[in-house]
Motif scaffolding. Structure first.
Motif, PDB file in Angstrom:
ATOM      1  N   GLN A 631       0.872  -1.176  -0.177  1.00  0.00           N
ATOM      2  CA  GLN A 631      -0.081  -0.097  -0.039  1.00  0.00           C
ATOM      3  C   GLN A 631       0.873   1.326   0.000  1.00  0.00           C
ATOM      4  O   GLN A 631       0.618   2.303  -0.699  1.00  0.00           O
ATOM      5  CB  GLN A 631      -0.852   0.229   1.145  1.00  0.00           C
ATOM      6  CG  GLN A 631      -2.139  -1.079   1.171  1.00  0.00           C
ATOM      7  CD  GLN A 631      -3.212  -0.530   2.141  1.00  0.00           C
ATOM      8  OE1 GLN A 631      -3.000   0.326   3.069  1.00  0.00           O
ATOM      9  NE2 GLN A 631      -4.127  -1.504   2.140  1.00  0.00           N
ATOM     10  N   GLN A 635       0.938   3.943  -2.968  1.00  0.00           N
ATOM     11  CA  GLN A 635       0.524   5.619  -2.594  1.00  0.00           C
ATOM     12  C   GLN A 635       1.543   6.332  -3.059  1.00  0.00           C
ATOM     13  O   GLN A 635       1.256   7.432  -3.580  1.00  0.00           O
ATOM     14  CB  GLN A 635       0.361   5.563  -1.090  1.00  0.00           C
ATOM     15  CG  GLN A 635      -0.063   7.147  -0.745  1.00  0.00           C
ATOM     16  CD  GLN A 635      -0.601   6.996   0.869  1.00  0.00           C
ATOM     17  OE1 GLN A 635      -1.007   6.073   1.382  1.00  0.00           O
ATOM     18  NE2 GLN A 635      -0.591   8.290   1.511  1.00  0.00           N
ATOM     19  N   TYR A 684      -5.111   3.173  -0.943  1.00  0.00           N
ATOM     20  CA  TYR A 684      -6.252   1.922  -0.584  1.00  0.00           C
ATOM     21  C   TYR A 684      -6.590   1.921   0.579  1.00  0.00           C
ATOM     22  O   TYR A 684      -6.897   0.887   1.100  1.00  0.00           O
ATOM     23  CB  TYR A 684      -5.345   0.572  -1.082  1.00  0.00           C
ATOM     24  CG  TYR A 684      -5.120   0.540  -2.808  1.00  0.00           C
ATOM     25  CD1 TYR A 684      -6.155   0.035  -3.566  1.00  0.00           C
ATOM     26  CD2 TYR A 684      -4.216   1.105  -3.423  1.00  0.00           C
ATOM     27  CE1 TYR A 684      -6.119  -0.073  -4.655  1.00  0.00           C
ATOM     28  CE2 TYR A 684      -4.038   0.788  -4.646  1.00  0.00           C
ATOM     29  CZ  TYR A 684      -5.001   0.421  -5.362  1.00  0.00           C
ATOM     30  OH  TYR A 684      -4.961   0.355  -6.768  1.00  0.00           O
ATOM     31  N   ASN A 686      -8.752   2.970   3.819  1.00  0.00           N
ATOM     32  CA  ASN A 686     -10.338   3.291   3.923  1.00  0.00           C
ATOM     33  C   ASN A 686     -10.663   4.635   3.525  1.00  0.00           C
ATOM     34  O   ASN A 686     -11.545   4.984   2.896  1.00  0.00           O
ATOM     35  CB  ASN A 686     -10.829   2.744   5.249  1.00  0.00           C
ATOM     36  CG  ASN A 686     -10.697   1.233   5.531  1.00  0.00           C
ATOM     37  OD1 ASN A 686     -10.803   0.662   4.237  1.00  0.00           O
ATOM     38  ND2 ASN A 686     -10.811   0.812   6.638  1.00  0.00           N
ATOM     39  N   ALA A 689      -9.829   6.740  -0.293  1.00  0.00           N
ATOM     40  CA  ALA A 689      -9.292   5.808  -1.051  1.00  0.00           C
ATOM     41  C   ALA A 689      -9.599   6.231  -2.598  1.00  0.00           C
ATOM     42  O   ALA A 689     -10.517   6.681  -2.717  1.00  0.00           O
ATOM     43  CB  ALA A 689      -9.928   4.569  -0.816  1.00  0.00           C
ATOM     44  N   CYS A 691      -7.718   5.416  -6.984  1.00  0.00           N
ATOM     45  CA  CYS A 691      -6.849   4.596  -7.467  1.00  0.00           C
ATOM     46  C   CYS A 691      -6.751   4.954  -9.055  1.00  0.00           C
ATOM     47  O   CYS A 691      -7.952   5.508  -9.311  1.00  0.00           O
ATOM     48  CB  CYS A 691      -6.569   3.263  -7.207  1.00  0.00           C
ATOM     49  SG  CYS A 691      -7.893   2.253  -7.898  1.00  0.00           S
ATOM     50  N   GLN A 905     -10.838  -5.932 -11.730  1.00  0.00           N
ATOM     51  CA  GLN A 905     -11.494  -5.129 -10.754  1.00  0.00           C
ATOM     52  C   GLN A 905     -12.780  -6.383 -10.208  1.00  0.00           C
ATOM     53  O   GLN A 905     -13.096  -6.423  -8.909  1.00  0.00           O
ATOM     54  CB  GLN A 905     -12.544  -3.987 -11.477  1.00  0.00           C
ATOM     55  CG  GLN A 905     -11.793  -2.909 -11.762  1.00  0.00           C
ATOM     56  CD  GLN A 905     -11.805  -1.963 -10.890  1.00  0.00           C
ATOM     57  OE1 GLN A 905     -11.789  -2.316  -9.895  1.00  0.00           O
ATOM     58  NE2 GLN A 905     -12.262  -0.728 -10.996  1.00  0.00           N
ATOM     59  N   ARG A 908     -10.742  -8.216  -7.531  1.00  0.00           N
ATOM     60  CA  ARG A 908     -10.311  -7.423  -6.321  1.00  0.00           C
ATOM     61  C   ARG A 908     -11.922  -7.427  -5.612  1.00  0.00           C
ATOM     62  O   ARG A 908     -11.577  -7.293  -4.341  1.00  0.00           O
ATOM     63  CB  ARG A 908     -10.297  -5.718  -6.955  1.00  0.00           C
ATOM     64  CG  ARG A 908      -9.811  -4.961  -5.899  1.00  0.00           C
ATOM     65  CD  ARG A 908      -9.600  -3.474  -6.325  1.00  0.00           C
ATOM     66  NE  ARG A 908      -9.647  -2.426  -5.468  1.00  0.00           N
ATOM     67  CZ  ARG A 908      -9.882  -1.112  -5.541  1.00  0.00           C
ATOM     68  NH1 ARG A 908     -10.180  -0.743  -6.717  1.00  0.00           N
ATOM     69  NH2 ARG A 908      -9.811  -0.442  -4.429  1.00  0.00           N
ATOM     70  N   ASN A 913     -10.931  -7.054  -0.013  1.00  0.00           N
ATOM     71  CA  ASN A 913     -10.281  -6.181   0.738  1.00  0.00           C
ATOM     72  C   ASN A 913      -9.156  -5.721   0.063  1.00  0.00           C
ATOM     73  O   ASN A 913      -8.653  -6.221  -1.003  1.00  0.00           O
ATOM     74  CB  ASN A 913      -9.757  -6.484   2.283  1.00  0.00           C
ATOM     75  CG  ASN A 913      -8.918  -7.805   2.023  1.00  0.00           C
ATOM     76  OD1 ASN A 913      -7.873  -7.730   1.536  1.00  0.00           O
ATOM     77  ND2 ASN A 913      -9.286  -8.833   2.490  1.00  0.00           N
ATOM     78  N   ASP A 914      -8.455  -4.562   0.466  1.00  0.00           N
ATOM     79  CA  ASP A 914      -7.393  -3.855  -0.225  1.00  0.00           C
ATOM     80  C   ASP A 914      -6.120  -4.357   0.382  1.00  0.00           C
ATOM     81  O   ASP A 914      -5.206  -3.401   0.759  1.00  0.00           O
ATOM     82  CB  ASP A 914      -7.501  -2.672  -0.596  1.00  0.00           C
ATOM     83  CG  ASP A 914      -8.309  -2.501  -1.742  1.00  0.00           C
ATOM     84  OD1 ASP A 914      -8.379  -3.255  -2.719  1.00  0.00           O
ATOM     85  OD2 ASP A 914      -9.157  -1.458  -1.791  1.00  0.00           O
ATOM     86  N   LEU A 919      -3.774  -7.121  -3.017  1.00  0.00           N
ATOM     87  CA  LEU A 919      -3.312  -6.320  -3.902  1.00  0.00           C
ATOM     88  C   LEU A 919      -2.438  -6.998  -4.707  1.00  0.00           C
ATOM     89  O   LEU A 919      -2.304  -7.200  -6.165  1.00  0.00           O
ATOM     90  CB  LEU A 919      -2.643  -5.120  -3.091  1.00  0.00           C
ATOM     91  CG  LEU A 919      -3.581  -3.899  -2.678  1.00  0.00           C
ATOM     92  CD1 LEU A 919      -2.542  -3.041  -2.000  1.00  0.00           C
ATOM     93  CD2 LEU A 919      -4.332  -3.345  -3.824  1.00  0.00           C
TER      94      LEU A 919
END
Length: 930
Positions: A631, A635, A684, A686, A689, A691, A905, A908, A913-914, A919
């Motif tokens: 993550q 980011q 990612y 909460n 979020a 992307c 997608q 996912r 969850n991420d 991921l």
């Protein structure tokens, strides 16, 4: 290094048996004394007065010796040898001219077949080479190479002088390469150096010299190609040479200095501080051994200054910076006006002093930095590639002073330098169009050259069938050379290295012949641009209308995005001020650690270990400690790279997120960014979020030309070949069992059969590589669910593993896949390149594009076997739902990028969850092409 050897007796017979006059006896004594003093100096290099006496005696005996005397040739030869030694010590050009004259006379007096002809040719070659090194006379160098080659031709295998003559030839060829840039000379030099080393037994006094010669040739090739394996070998050879160089040896300082510079160069590529520390130590030891007034003193001080400055840039140790500035100032004092390195040394010193100002804020430092930089610019010639960089650095200095003094004159100067730099046609990418052209022409050389070699020659055949056939034959030779498998050279025997270099030398000869042949074709009316790369502006009319093609340049000095968009006549330049090469390298390392920690194993053809968690993978297991989270990496990519680009292009989030309407982006990353998942950049957590998937559909392209070629050559579906061929190989020998591949192709077959689409499925032992190749010609699209193996050293040997053999990329490229459309490579790491060649895209996905496929789905790391069937099913369901009924039973991959976006997608969503684990499960799927 030159040995002074004469094979025949220097006397015509015993003195007692020769009825000579007293004067003749004195001639013999003069000669004997001269030879003895010359040999003594060669062994000790200490008594220069003794060598001068030897020269006087030998001159006298030559004057007194009749032209038809049987000892005339050896006496001229020894005179030349003594004068050569004197020149090597003093640099007196008059002495080397006299030496060459004497050696040429000796050679003229030596008949063909005389056993001394080889040694006299070798000595003449050494003298001509030494003079060329001092004067830069290329004619002398050419003559030196000719003499040394003729000497070698006369030297029988096993002769004691074979190694020294090979080494001498290698040095001369390397010198010519450095003057002319002819890579063929360098290949010949390395081959000669390797053979010289092969002929030199352990403990031989020439061993250190031979090792040093090979190290210098490998260094020269590294400078030309950037091959770190060459640099590693150069360092190893230099270290071995130093180990056997006795203390006090006159070459000790030079070998230490070379080692220091080699280690610094490797540090510049790897940022290994241990290399830099060892390099600085070697350079400092070398300086201690150099006498005052030595001509190499300035160069070695400058190199030490660069190394210390490099360490300061990483550690910010001001003591290193102070030592760097001191060394650079001393180097500058010793650099004469008009020296070609004067501007570089002034600019380097100015940059170092500016760095010190950044820590001390001493305005005297800033004034001195500006003064040095201005002087450097004054003597930098127009058109020099560093002009723009030096203008920028001076602008930074003026801007810094304005910030401290508020003087508007400094601000005006800063703006003036920036404007000048921005209009420069050389240097950093202020001229975005030129930067784009260089990036295009400098990337993916493997595939660009390969596709050029396979360019259709129909027009040329119609005009000149004989010339076209010559091109085809040479193409095949070059293509065959590309399939030679190379192992790590450090593990090879010396004989294997010699053989490898001989192959490389032959390949270079073919490459030179190719250049000459292409020049001949271009001289033919109507073929003036035959196989030339297209200028950047010719790409613009063929950009896809659905989005933007974005090159991301990552460099130590700056990072930029260059955007090409349909309908726009110029590239759009977006500076990425918050992104950097160091960040990119760190993200790449952190991601590697995460992949290993989460058991996303590397791809390989050997037996895999059983996984510790659910699901088989198409790869091999490694585990190390976790560091920065996935993550965090995504980011960082989002904040510093992707979001600034989206904002500059005014791309808004689709609301709600829609695969159907989102714009397309084709990413073309460079350097280490090629290994990072730009398509998945985002936040990612909460809160807040978002992307890239919310904004655009991402694809990748090795080059912009690879993308525009597909638009330019767009063609309707051929009904005869339109369809999908599928194969799965769950039990390839030597690879892990991947049962999900069977389920995967079953799901796909059920789907396309239900829709009435033309398809075929073969699996396991029912298919061979040859059958698969035939099927690839009969179907425009292919789905391969199997293990894959990438060969970084020889990309054409990369292959897919079957139950019966393997399907290699070279075999695919040799087929006529003129209707190829979509290739789905459901195997591990088929879109991952080589760390040492990040800009070459040496992966299977790029290879399939080169083979003719318009679009390719690949993976950048291992995929979970339990996820792959669902991803493939969602992908093909999307395509089937959007197919044109007018296509009948045909299969069309036009919407493959959006289909993969949709499938990722969906995975996912299923994962729920991420987390980092989730991921890593959906990110590896990537799309290439149109």
């Amino acid at each position: 290094m030159t040995s002074l050897r004469e094979a025949q007796s220097i006397r015509s017979g015993p003195i007692a048996l020769i009825a000579e006059t007293e004067a003749d006896d004195s001639h013999d004594q003069l000669f004997d004394d001269g030879v003895a003093l010359t040999k003594q100096y060669e062994a000790t290099r200490t008594d220069l007065d003794g060598l001068a006496t030897a020269i006087c005696k030998l001159r006298r005996v030559v004057e007194l010796t009749p032209q038809d005397h049987p000892d005339t040739a050896p006496r001229f030869s020894w005179l030349g040898a003594s004068l050569f030694l004197h020149f090597e010590t003093t640099g007196d050009l008059q002495h080397i001219a006299e030496a060459i004259s004497a050696q040429e006379t000796a050679l003229e007096l030596t008949s063909e077949g005389d056993p001394n002809r080889a040694v006299r040719l070798a000595n003449l070659g050494a003298s001509l080479w030494s003079r060329s090194e001092r004067t830069g006379d290329l004619h002398d160098l050419v003559e030196a190479i000719s003499a040394r080659q003729r000497a070698l031709e006369l030297t029988p295998e096993g002769h004691s002088d074979m190694a020294s003559r090979l080494g001498g030839l290698g040095a001369s060829l390397r010198s010519r390469f450095e003057r002319t840039g002819d890579i063929q000379d360098l290949a010949e030099a390395i081959s000669a150096d390797l053979r010289a080393l092969e002929h030199t037994p352990e403990g031989h006094p020439d061993m250190a010299w031979q090792l040093t010669g090979l190290a210098m040739s490998l260094w020269s090739r590294f400078e030309r190609t950037g091959d770190l394996q060459d640099l590693a070998e150069a360092i190893s050879m230099n270290q071995r040479a130093l180990e056997i160089t006795p203390e006090g040896h006159p070459d000790m300082a030079r070998r230490l200095a070379n080692l220091g510079h080699f280690l610094w160069a490797r540090f510049e590529h790897t940022e290994d501080l241990q290399d830099l520390a060892e390099g600085i130590s070697a350079q400092q030891r070398a300086l201690v051994l150099i006498p005052e007034g030595h001509p190499d003193m300035a160069l070695r001080l400058a190199n030490l200054g660069n190394s210390l400055r490099s360490r300061f840039d990483l550690t910010e140790d001001l003591e290193d910076l102070a030592e760097a500035i001191s060394a650079q100032k001393r180097a500058l004092v010793l650099t004469p006006e008009g020296h070609p390195d004067m501007a570089l040394r002034l600019a380097s010193l100015g940059t170092s002093i500016l760095s010190r100002f950044g820590h001390t804020e001493d305005l005297h430092d800033l004034a001195e930095a500006i003064s040095r930089q201005q002087r450097a610019l004054e003597i930098t010639p127009e058109g020099h590639p560093d002009m723009a960089l030096r203008l920028c650095n001076l602008a930074v200095s003026f801007e810094s002073r304005f910030g401290h003094t508020g003087e508007t004159q400094d601000l005006n100067e800063a703006l003036s330098q920036c404007r000048t730099a921005a209009t420069s046609t050389f240097g950093p990418p202020h001229r975005v169009d030129k930067a784009l052209e260089w990036l295009e022409q400098g990337r993916c050389l493997v595939w660009r050259q390969l596709t050029s070699l396979r360019t259709p020659l129909d027009d040329l055949r119609r005009h000149d069938s004989h010339l076209a056939e010559s091109v085809v034959k040479l193409c095949k030779k070059l293509e065959a050379a590309g399939s030679v498998r190379n192992a790590a050279r450090s593990a090879m025997l010396m004989s294997e290295k010699v053989s490898l270099e001989d192959q490389a030398r032959d390949h270079l000869r073919n490459a030179r012949e190719w250049d000459e042949l292409v020049a001949k074709v271009r001289a033919t009316p109507g073929f003036e641009r035959f196989l030339e790369p297209s200028p950047w502006h010719t790409l613009l009319p063929y950009l896809p209308e659905a989005g933007h093609a974005i090159i991301i340049n990552v460099d130590a000095r700056r990072c930029d995005a260059i955007v090409l968009s349909a309908g726009r006549s110029t590239p759009h330049h977006i500076p990425l001020t918050n992104f950097s090469l160091s960040k990119c390298n760190q993200y790449r390392q952190d991601l590697t650690n995460q992949l290993q920690a989460h058991d996303y194993r590397e791809r390989g053809p050997t037996v895999a270990m059983a996984p510790e968690r659910g699901g088989e993978e198409r790869g091999i297991r490694k585990v190390i400690f976790r560091e920065t989270s996935v993550q965090d990496i995504l980011q960082g990519l989002w904040t510093d790279l992707v979001k600034p680009v989206l904002q500059a292009l005014e791309i808004e989030k689709t609301a709600p997120p829609s695969t159907e309407v989102a714009p397309r982006i084709w990413w073309c990353p460079t350097g280490p960014l090629s290994f990072l998942p730009i398509h998945a950049a985002g936040i990612y957590a909460n809160e807040g979020a978002e992307c890239l998937l919310d904004y655009a559909v991402s694809s990748y392209t090795p080059t912009i030309a690879a993308l525009t070629d597909r638009v330019r050559n767009a063609r309707p579906l051929e009904k005869a070949t339109s369809g999908l061929f599928m194969t799965c190989q769950p039990n390839a020998p030597g690879a892990s069992h991947i049962p999900g591949t069977t389920k995967e192709v079953q799901f796909i077959e059920n789907l396309v059969t239900k829709e009435g689409l033309r398809s075929e499925r073969l699996e396991g032992s029912t298919i061979t590589p040859a059958i698969c190749l035939d099927s690839m010609e009969r179907f425009n699209s292919i789905h391969l669910a199997c293990h894959a193996c990438q060969d970084i050293a020889n990309p054409l040997d990369s292959r897919f593993l079957f139950h019966n053999g393997s399907l290699d990329l070279l075999a695919i490229l040799q087929r006529n896949l003129k209707n190829a459309d979509l290739a789905f490579l459901s195997a591990c790491q088929t879109g991952t390149g080589a760390e040492e060649l990040p800009d070459e895209a040496v992966h299977l996905a790029a290879g399939m594009l080169a083979a003719g496929y318009r679009r390719v789905v690949a993976t950048i790391w291992a995929i979970r076997d339990q996820h792959a069937p669902a991803v493939a099913t969602d992908f093909y369901q999307y395509l089937v739902d959007r197919r044109d009924p007018a296509d009948g039973s045909g299969f069309d991959g036009t919407h493959s990028a959006r289909a993969l976006h949709h499938a990722a997608q969906q995975l996912r969503i299923r994962l729920g969850n991420d987390s980092d684990e989730s991921l890593l499960a959906w990110i590896p799927y990537i799309h290439f092409g149109s």
